[in-house]
Write a protein that holds these residues in place. Structure first.
Motif, mmCIF file in Angstrom:
data_model
loop_
_atom_site.group_PDB
_atom_site.id
_atom_site.type_symbol
_atom_site.label_atom_id
_atom_site.label_comp_id
_atom_site.label_asym_id
_atom_site.label_seq_id
_atom_site.Cartn_x
_atom_site.Cartn_y
_atom_site.Cartn_z
ATOM 1 N N TRP A 112 33.180 37.548 7.913
ATOM 2 C CA TRP A 112 32.749 36.522 6.978
ATOM 3 C C TRP A 112 31.229 36.383 6.876
ATOM 4 N N GLN A 138 26.889 31.926 1.768
ATOM 5 C CA GLN A 138 27.416 31.150 0.658
ATOM 6 C C GLN A 138 28.467 30.182 1.213
ATOM 7 N N TRP A 164 31.548 29.700 0.438
ATOM 8 C CA TRP A 164 32.862 30.312 0.630
ATOM 9 C C TRP A 164 32.918 31.106 1.933
ATOM 10 N N GLN A 165 31.779 31.658 2.361
ATOM 11 C CA GLN A 165 31.754 32.393 3.616
ATOM 12 C C GLN A 165 31.918 31.452 4.804
ATOM 13 N N GLY A 209 35.449 30.293 4.971
ATOM 14 C CA GLY A 209 36.289 31.373 5.486
ATOM 15 C C GLY A 209 36.200 31.524 6.983
#
Length: 138
Positions: free
Chosen positions: A36, A56, A58-59, A62
């Protein structure tokens, strides 16, 4: 007939089982981090010249979800303390190595303390809840 949970035997993991679990969690945490976050080292330059990143949102979501799954699995196996320690230390070391090599300000150490605190609390809470359900299912 109701079962008194206080009279149920509590399974204590053996030292070998605990060490194996810690090792597996460390490797899985490292793989999760690399999948990730570990590959992304480039900061984004915004139109006004400021920089953000390298990660980011979303990383980060995750990696947090991955750590949550690892914590839940370890907690269900009866290793909540080992889980919290292995996950939080491994995540902190991974993040610190990446941050220390890309940050000249020295603020990475403050970030490392926050990563350690956050992963310790998060992994510990998830593992404790999962361990509670594990004991309740017997």
């Amino acid at each position: 007939m109701p079962v008194d949970r206080k009279t149920l035997p509590v399974r204590r993991p053996s030292l070998a089982s605990a060490a194996g679990t810690a090792g597996l969690l460390a490797v899985a945490t490292f793989v999760n981090y690399m999948a990730w976050l570990g590959w992304d080292r480039e900061k984004d330059v915004l139109p006004d010249g400021t920089t953000t990143g390298p990660y980011q949102p979303w990383q980060v979501v995750g990696v947090a979800l991955g750590l949550g799954v690892l914590a839940a699995v370890a907690g269900r196996r009866g290793h909540p303390v080992i889980d919290a320690v292995a996950i939080s230390l491994t995540m902190t070391v991974c993040w610190s190595v990446n941050a220390a090599t890309s940050d000249d300000s020295g603020l990475w150490a403050l970030g490392a303390a926050m990563v350690l605190a956050g992963t310790s609390l998060g992994a510990g809470a998830v593992a404790a809840i999962a361990a509670r359900f594990h004991r309740g299912s017997r």
